[in-house]
Write a protein that holds these residues in place. Structure first.
Motif, PDB file in Angstrom:
ATOM      1  N   LEU A  90      -9.107  -1.293   7.133  1.00 56.85           N
ATOM      2  CA  LEU A  90      -9.793  -1.286   5.854  1.00 56.85           C
ATOM      3  C   LEU A  90      -8.858  -0.833   4.748  1.00 56.85           C
ATOM      4  O   LEU A  90      -8.101   0.125   4.911  1.00 56.85           O
ATOM      5  CB  LEU A  90     -10.993  -0.329   5.902  1.00 56.85           C
ATOM      6  N   ALA A  92      -8.848   0.494   0.747  1.00 59.27           N
ATOM      7  CA  ALA A  92      -9.735   1.115  -0.233  1.00 59.27           C
ATOM      8  C   ALA A  92      -8.963   1.364  -1.519  1.00 59.27           C
ATOM      9  O   ALA A  92      -7.745   1.578  -1.489  1.00 59.27           O
ATOM     10  CB  ALA A  92     -10.286   2.434   0.302  1.00 59.27           C
ATOM     11  N   SER A  93      -9.648   1.327  -2.639  1.00 58.68           N
ATOM     12  CA  SER A  93      -8.967   1.592  -3.908  1.00 58.68           C
ATOM     13  C   SER A  93      -9.826   2.478  -4.802  1.00 58.68           C
ATOM     14  O   SER A  93     -11.052   2.555  -4.645  1.00 58.68           O
ATOM     15  CB  SER A  93      -8.600   0.286  -4.619  1.00 58.68           C
ATOM     16  N   TYR A 103     -13.707   2.615  -3.219  1.00 57.80           N
ATOM     17  CA  TYR A 103     -14.340   1.365  -2.806  1.00 57.80           C
ATOM     18  C   TYR A 103     -13.527   0.706  -1.701  1.00 57.80           C
ATOM     19  O   TYR A 103     -12.303   0.661  -1.778  1.00 57.80           O
ATOM     20  CB  TYR A 103     -14.460   0.406  -3.989  1.00 57.80           C
ATOM     21  N   PHE A 104     -14.235   0.142  -0.732  1.00 57.44           N
ATOM     22  CA  PHE A 104     -13.594  -0.486   0.411  1.00 57.44           C
ATOM     23  C   PHE A 104     -13.703  -2.003   0.362  1.00 57.44           C
ATOM     24  O   PHE A 104     -14.666  -2.554  -0.184  1.00 57.44           O
ATOM     25  CB  PHE A 104     -14.235  -0.009   1.719  1.00 57.44           C
ATOM     26  N   GLY A 105     -12.710  -2.660   0.955  1.00 58.52           N
ATOM     27  CA  GLY A 105     -12.795  -4.086   1.194  1.00 58.52           C
ATOM     28  C   GLY A 105     -13.540  -4.369   2.489  1.00 58.52           C
ATOM     29  O   GLY A 105     -14.017  -3.441   3.167  1.00 58.52           O
TER      30      GLY A 105
END
Lengths: 113, 112
Positions: A90, A92-93, A103-105
């Motif tokens: 995962l 995240a940014s 927030y995760f992809g």
């Protein structure tokens, strides 16, 4: 949808090979991090990049490495793949401007055979 | 050592039957406590961040609360679409700004 995009979505590799996973962070997010999630477990922090430099690392060996580019996108590289590396990876940014919400992809599923 | 424990591991509810999920944590200093929802094969979806004891946040049928040792995710009159794994994570002070420490999650199944 969060705006964090990852590729590829699924891949199969052989033990000993190398893999590169890619991530585009949400627009304006300058901090990118990578997590490994094994089946039935919570995500585990691998490392974080800010301004193209690694500035935090979890308990993962050096064969896990990464890059961040000037547009804040990122790569995760894993060398000498082992069977236990099979997991959901995962990205995240976050950014201070967006209140540091992380927030995760959708992740990249890696299977090592 | 910073640690997060979630209970129960799995919870089965009837539609409309309210309940709570627990997240107990030990951390040297808390920067924030996060709740995420994760559907099978997908990435975690952000729900809430709580920063200090006594804080509460709500979103539709979900309400998150925080004390100095634990957080609760209350689900009021759940629907089948609330079925998912709910993950709790803490962000410790002084470390990397994205270094979340996760629990193993609570798998919620809501039956019609």
């Amino acid at each position: 949808e969060t705006g964090v995009t990852q590729s590829p979505t699924h891949l199969i590799k052989t033990r000993g090979q190398q893999v590169t996973l890619r991530c585009s962070s949400q627009s304006g997010h300058n901090t990118v991090s990578w997590y490994q999630q094994a089946l039935g477990q919570g995500p585990q922090f691998i490392f974080q990049y800010y301004r193209e430099e690694e500035n935090g690392r979890g308990n993962f060996p050096p064969r896990f490495s990464g890059l961040q580019f000037p547009n804040y996108s990122s790569e995760l590289n894993v060398n000498a793949l082992e069977l236990d590396d099979s997991a959901l990876y995962l990205c995240a940014s976050s950014s201070a401007r967006s209140g540091n919400t992380i927030y995760f992809g959708e992740g990249s599923w890696l299977t090592v055979v | 050592e910073d640690q997060v424990t979630q209970s129960p591991e799995a919870l089965r509810l009837q539609e409309g039957e309210s309940s709570s999920l627990n997240c107990s944590y030990t951390v040297s200093g808390l920067r924030g406590l996060f709740w995420y929802r994760q559907d099978p094969g997908k990435g975690p979806e952000f729900l809430f961040t709580l920063y200090s004891a006594g804080e509460e946040k709500e979103k539709e049928r979900l309400k998150a609360t925080l004390t100095k040792k634990e957080s609760f995710l209350h689900i009021t009159a759940p629907k089948p679409e609330d079925s998912a794994t709910y993950l709790c994570a803490v962000l410790p002070r002084g470390g990397a700004t994205n270094k979340l420490i996760f629990g193993t999650g609570t798998l919620l199944a809501v039956q019609p």
